[in-house]
Design an enzyme around this catalytic site. Structure first.
Site, PDB file in Angstrom:
ATOM      1  N   ASN A 199     -10.500 -16.908  -4.374  1.00 48.31           N
ATOM      2  CA  ASN A 199      -9.433 -15.999  -3.953  1.00 48.31           C
ATOM      3  C   ASN A 199      -8.048 -16.610  -4.066  1.00 48.31           C
ATOM      4  OD1 ASN A 199     -11.374 -14.418  -1.278  1.00 48.31           O
ATOM      5  ND2 ASN A 199     -11.123 -13.840  -3.431  1.00 48.31           N
ATOM      6  N   ASP A 257     -16.680  -6.867   0.964  1.00 50.14           N
ATOM      7  CA  ASP A 257     -16.035  -6.531  -0.308  1.00 50.14           C
ATOM      8  C   ASP A 257     -15.630  -5.064  -0.343  1.00 50.14           C
ATOM      9  OD1 ASP A 257     -15.118  -6.968  -2.876  1.00 50.14           O
ATOM     10  OD2 ASP A 257     -17.057  -6.627  -3.818  1.00 50.14           O
TER      11      ASP A 257
END
Length: 250
Positions: A70, A22
């Site tokens: 996502n 991330d």
């Protein structure tokens, strides 16, 4: 300067490390660039993690490459990510194979573009006899969907008479997960300073050590990986027992 690697106890390594990669977007933003710039510069961090894992012979590494959530990102970012995954698979294929790593893919891969699916399956096929380690890419992956899918499969088997309710055990359940061929996760690492799991391997991390780093993923390097392993080795993993019970087994 001594590498942290030299301080590691190679007889006390995690068998399965999972990473939530991330911080690419924030890394790019601090440089006045688009989020996709961060994704492109994250590839070296992936290489460093894979190489570090391979150096000390940790047999399983799972990378959270693209989550089921996502897909909700802007189309241009999703398209860039898919292109980047495709390019990376082509560029890294020879190195993955030469290192003796076997590649696996988990997730709802039918949602991925046909070209990406084809490239992944080719790499899975050509590395299937490799035995120096396992690189697992979580693509279009969501743990809640995985668990729900396992429940549906087991329910269908009970309905058909293939299974009885009494025969449903933790092992039976695990055998219906994407990760049925892999051991539980021992160490979960998340970069970027966020402290959450984000629908990743919820069943598999039940007893994992969790490490949340302030480093943004493109800045994550080989020494950072070894530091995570070093910190892992400082922990006492009791699995519900007390320290004295563990001492009795030594």
């Amino acid at each position: 300067m001594q590498s942290i690697k030299e301080k590691l106890n190679l007889d006390h390594l995690p068998q399965h490390v999972a990473i939530i990669m991330d911080g690419n977007g924030r890394w790019a933003k601090t440089r006045g660039k688009e989020r996709t710039f961060g994704h492109k510069h994250a590839i070296q961090a992936v290489r460093d993690a894979v190489n570090a894992c391979n150096e000390i012979h940790i047999p399983y590494l799972t990378l959270y490459t693209f989550s089921s959530e996502n897909w909700n990102r802007p189309d241009d970012e999703v398209n860039t990510l898919m292109s980047l995954i495709s390019e990376t698979l082509l560029l890294e294929a020879e190195e993955i194979f030469s290192k003796g790593l076997r590649m696996h893919v988990i997730g709802d891969i039918e949602k991925l573009p046909p070209l990406v699916q084809e490239q992944m399956m080719q790499l899975v096929e050509i590395t299937k006899h490799n035995d120096k380690g396992n690189l697992i890419l979580a693509l279009s992956y969501g743990s809640q969907h995985e668990i729900l899918n396992a429940v549906k499969q087991i329910s269908a088997k009970v309905k058909s008479g293939e299974l009885t309710e009494e025969e449903i055990t933790e092992k039976v359940f695990e055998n219906h997960l994407y990760t049925k061929d892999f051991p539980p996760v021992d160490l979960l690492i998340r970069t970027s300073g966020e402290v959450r799991i984000s629908n990743f391997l919820l069943w598999q991390i039940a007893y994992a050590e969790l490490q949340f780093l302030d480093i943004l993923w493109p800045d994550f390097g080989r020494e950072d990986f070894f530091k995570c392993i070093y910190d892992y080795q400082a922990k006492e993993r009791r699995f519900g027992k007390i320290s004295e019970q563990l001492d009795e087994k030594k």
